[in-house]
Design a protein around this motif. Structure first.
Motif, PDB file in Angstrom:
ATOM      1  N   GLY A  23       0.826  -1.210   0.000  1.00  0.00           N
ATOM      2  CA  GLY A  23       0.000   0.000   0.000  1.00  0.00           C
ATOM      3  C   GLY A  23       0.856   1.254   0.000  1.00  0.00           C
ATOM      4  O   GLY A  23       0.709   2.112   0.866  1.00  0.00           O
ATOM      5  N   VAL A  24       1.748   1.354  -0.977  1.00  0.00           N
ATOM      6  CA  VAL A  24       2.641   2.518  -1.078  1.00  0.00           C
ATOM      7  C   VAL A  24       2.062   3.534  -2.066  1.00  0.00           C
ATOM      8  O   VAL A  24       1.740   3.187  -3.201  1.00  0.00           O
ATOM      9  CB  VAL A  24       4.058   2.090  -1.524  1.00  0.00           C
ATOM     10  CG1 VAL A  24       4.882   3.296  -1.973  1.00  0.00           C
ATOM     11  CG2 VAL A  24       4.773   1.342  -0.403  1.00  0.00           C
ATOM     12  N   SER A  25       1.918   4.755  -1.606  1.00  0.00           N
ATOM     13  CA  SER A  25       1.445   5.847  -2.464  1.00  0.00           C
ATOM     14  C   SER A  25       2.336   7.069  -2.258  1.00  0.00           C
ATOM     15  O   SER A  25       2.634   7.427  -1.119  1.00  0.00           O
ATOM     16  CB  SER A  25       0.009   6.247  -2.116  1.00  0.00           C
ATOM     17  OG  SER A  25      -0.867   5.159  -2.269  1.00  0.00           O
ATOM     18  N   ARG A 212      12.557  13.166   1.710  1.00  0.00           N
ATOM     19  CA  ARG A 212      13.015  11.922   2.307  1.00  0.00           C
ATOM     20  C   ARG A 212      11.815  11.073   2.728  1.00  0.00           C
ATOM     21  O   ARG A 212      10.926  11.537   3.429  1.00  0.00           O
ATOM     22  CB  ARG A 212      13.871  12.262   3.531  1.00  0.00           C
ATOM     23  CG  ARG A 212      14.457  11.066   4.214  1.00  0.00           C
ATOM     24  CD  ARG A 212      15.740  11.424   4.914  1.00  0.00           C
ATOM     25  NE  ARG A 212      15.628  12.641   5.705  1.00  0.00           N
ATOM     26  CZ  ARG A 212      16.005  12.725   6.986  1.00  0.00           C
ATOM     27  NH1 ARG A 212      16.485  11.663   7.609  1.00  0.00           N
ATOM     28  NH2 ARG A 212      15.914  13.853   7.630  1.00  0.00           N
ATOM     29  N   PHE A 213      11.819   9.828   2.267  1.00  0.00           N
ATOM     30  CA  PHE A 213      10.746   8.903   2.619  1.00  0.00           C
ATOM     31  C   PHE A 213      11.325   7.747   3.426  1.00  0.00           C
ATOM     32  O   PHE A 213      12.471   7.359   3.226  1.00  0.00           O
ATOM     33  CB  PHE A 213      10.092   8.328   1.359  1.00  0.00           C
ATOM     34  CG  PHE A 213       9.420   9.358   0.497  1.00  0.00           C
ATOM     35  CD1 PHE A 213       8.077   9.666   0.663  1.00  0.00           C
ATOM     36  CD2 PHE A 213      10.133  10.020  -0.502  1.00  0.00           C
ATOM     37  CE1 PHE A 213       7.444  10.609  -0.146  1.00  0.00           C
ATOM     38  CE2 PHE A 213       9.512  10.966  -1.310  1.00  0.00           C
ATOM     39  CZ  PHE A 213       8.169  11.257  -1.129  1.00  0.00           C
ATOM     40  N   ARG A 214      10.489   7.187   4.303  1.00  0.00           N
ATOM     41  CA  ARG A 214      10.899   6.013   5.059  1.00  0.00           C
ATOM     42  C   ARG A 214       9.980   4.856   4.720  1.00  0.00           C
ATOM     43  O   ARG A 214       8.756   5.004   4.738  1.00  0.00           O
ATOM     44  CB  ARG A 214      10.839   6.312   6.560  1.00  0.00           C
ATOM     45  CG  ARG A 214      11.083   5.097   7.448  1.00  0.00           C
ATOM     46  CD  ARG A 214      11.290   5.515   8.880  1.00  0.00           C
ATOM     47  NE  ARG A 214      12.538   6.273   9.017  1.00  0.00           N
ATOM     48  CZ  ARG A 214      13.740   5.704   9.158  1.00  0.00           C
ATOM     49  NH1 ARG A 214      13.863   4.389   9.165  1.00  0.00           N
ATOM     50  NH2 ARG A 214      14.809   6.443   9.283  1.00  0.00           N
ATOM     51  N   LEU A 215      10.588   3.717   4.373  1.00  0.00           N
ATOM     52  CA  LEU A 215       9.816   2.517   4.082  1.00  0.00           C
ATOM     53  C   LEU A 215       9.876   1.612   5.307  1.00  0.00           C
ATOM     54  O   LEU A 215      10.954   1.209   5.743  1.00  0.00           O
ATOM     55  CB  LEU A 215      10.387   1.805   2.856  1.00  0.00           C
ATOM     56  CG  LEU A 215       9.626   0.571   2.365  1.00  0.00           C
ATOM     57  CD1 LEU A 215       8.190   0.901   1.972  1.00  0.00           C
ATOM     58  CD2 LEU A 215      10.349  -0.043   1.153  1.00  0.00           C
ATOM     59  N   GLY A 218       6.104  -2.115   4.981  1.00  0.00           N
ATOM     60  CA  GLY A 218       5.386  -2.118   3.707  1.00  0.00           C
ATOM     61  C   GLY A 218       4.791  -0.794   3.282  1.00  0.00           C
ATOM     62  O   GLY A 218       4.250  -0.690   2.189  1.00  0.00           O
ATOM     63  N   THR A 219       4.879   0.218   4.150  1.00  0.00           N
ATOM     64  CA  THR A 219       4.326   1.508   3.723  1.00  0.00           C
ATOM     65  C   THR A 219       5.382   2.602   3.760  1.00  0.00           C
ATOM     66  O   THR A 219       6.387   2.513   4.473  1.00  0.00           O
ATOM     67  CB  THR A 219       3.104   1.943   4.576  1.00  0.00           C
ATOM     68  OG1 THR A 219       3.524   2.071   5.926  1.00  0.00           O
ATOM     69  CG2 THR A 219       1.972   0.939   4.480  1.00  0.00           C
ATOM     70  N   LEU A 220       5.119   3.628   2.983  1.00  0.00           N
ATOM     71  CA  LEU A 220       6.085   4.700   2.798  1.00  0.00           C
ATOM     72  C   LEU A 220       5.529   5.976   3.410  1.00  0.00           C
ATOM     73  O   LEU A 220       4.387   6.354   3.142  1.00  0.00           O
ATOM     74  CB  LEU A 220       6.296   4.904   1.291  1.00  0.00           C
ATOM     75  CG  LEU A 220       7.518   5.674   0.843  1.00  0.00           C
ATOM     76  CD1 LEU A 220       8.774   4.862   1.100  1.00  0.00           C
ATOM     77  CD2 LEU A 220       7.418   5.998  -0.634  1.00  0.00           C
ATOM     78  N   ASN A 221       6.345   6.623   4.233  1.00  0.00           N
ATOM     79  CA  ASN A 221       5.923   7.900   4.816  1.00  0.00           C
ATOM     80  C   ASN A 221       6.999   8.941   4.591  1.00  0.00           C
ATOM     81  O   ASN A 221       8.188   8.660   4.759  1.00  0.00           O
ATOM     82  CB  ASN A 221       5.667   7.736   6.312  1.00  0.00           C
ATOM     83  CG  ASN A 221       4.415   6.922   6.562  1.00  0.00           C
ATOM     84  OD1 ASN A 221       3.308   7.344   6.233  1.00  0.00           O
ATOM     85  ND2 ASN A 221       4.596   5.721   7.097  1.00  0.00           N
ATOM     86  N   GLU A 222       6.564  10.147   4.250  1.00  0.00           N
ATOM     87  CA  GLU A 222       7.538  11.216   4.039  1.00  0.00           C
ATOM     88  C   GLU A 222       7.908  11.832   5.370  1.00  0.00           C
ATOM     89  O   GLU A 222       7.050  12.078   6.218  1.00  0.00           O
ATOM     90  CB  GLU A 222       6.959  12.286   3.092  1.00  0.00           C
ATOM     91  CG  GLU A 222       7.996  13.352   2.775  1.00  0.00           C
ATOM     92  CD  GLU A 222       7.702  14.123   1.508  1.00  0.00           C
ATOM     93  OE1 GLU A 222       6.597  13.991   0.953  1.00  0.00           O
ATOM     94  OE2 GLU A 222       8.596  14.879   1.069  1.00  0.00           O
TER      95      GLU A 222
END
Ligand SMILES: Nc1ncnc2c1ncn2[C@@H]1O[C@H](COP(=O)(O)OP(=O)(O)O)[C@@H](O)[C@H]1O
Ligand SMILES: [Mg+2]
Length: 228
Positions: A23-25, A212-215, A218-222
């Motif tokens: 669920g990466v957006s 900068r994003f952190r994975l 399973g999800t990516l957050n800025e």
């Protein structure tokens, strides 16, 4: 430029199913210089493979300049991968017994450029990444790690891609050489409007990027991060 929509990639591992991308957006604008950080095994390479159409998602979509990858037949995906994407890897992945120049010329063959044009353009690209002129004709396996990564970046630029995907590009380099490589990628984004996405587990290098994003899980957050 690139819009990632609820991307999922699952793998079967024995009788378990794992979802390193779950669920990466996110979106990147043209000329963005961005990084993804995450622990080893968090799914960074899996995500980059999906963005570069080396792999297909279980669900979700990647939209590049309005074109949905999910809607493209395989032949168009291959063209996208070769023309619109430039890959840079931790292991450089050069052809060891070809010269720097020949390595950079290779992807241009696919694009149908004549030999003289290929050579001229490869030379210009090696100048852009600041490889010493006397090393242009040296075999790749006789170059240092930092030099090899410069050649790999020049090769990634061969067909003027819209997007550079760099998977741990400094992982095999000492700190100072790694900083030069990050500086080079940054200037590509700045001066040529190429979108650059770098995967790293090095927080210090990530701090040099604009976004900068952190994975994680399973999800990516800025992350709210100012450039240092
Ligand atoms: N082709 C594959 N088949 C099965 N499992 C895979 C495959 N590719 C990656 N994985 C698994 O997905 C997880 C994420 O891997 P990867 O994307 O390589 O992580 P990272 O690049 O962040 O270190 C790992 O558990 C890895 O073993
Ligand atoms: Mg990886």
């Amino acid at each position: 430029m690139i819009e990632v929509k609820d991307l999922v990639r699952q793998f079967k591992s024995g009788d378990r199913t794992i979802k390193p991308v779950n669920g990466v957006s996110f979106e990147l604008e043209r000329g963005a210089f961005a990084s993804i950080v995450g622990k080893s095994g968090s799914g960074k390479s899996t995500l980059l493979s999906l963005l570069g159409a080396l792999d297909k998602p279980t669900s979700g979509d990647v939209v590049v300049d309005g074109v949905s990858l999910a809607s493209l037949p395989d032949a168009k995906l291959t063209a996208y991968r070769r023309r619109d994407i430039g890959f840079v890897f931790q292991q450089f992945n050069l052809v060891p017994n070809l010269s720097a120049l020949e390595n950079v010329m290779l992807p241009m063959e696919f694009a149908g450029l004549g030999r003289t044009a290929r050579r001229t353009r490869a030379q210009a690209l090696l100048e852009r990444v600041q490889l010493d002129p006397e090393k242009h004709v040296r075999k790749a396996n006789r170059l240092s790690g930092g030099e090899q990564q410069r050649v790999a970046i020049a090769r990634a630029l061969a067909n003027e891609p819209k997007l550079i995907l760099a998977d741990e590009p400094t992982g095999n380099l000492d700190e100072q050489t790694g900083e030069h490589i990050i500086g080079l990628l940054s200037s590509l984004a700045e001066e040529h409007g190429t979108t650059v996405l770098v995967v790293t587990h090095d927080q210090g290098l990530a701090r040099k990027t604009d976004r900068r994003f952190r994975l994680q899980r399973g999800t990516l957050n800025e992350e709210a991060a100012a450039r240092s």
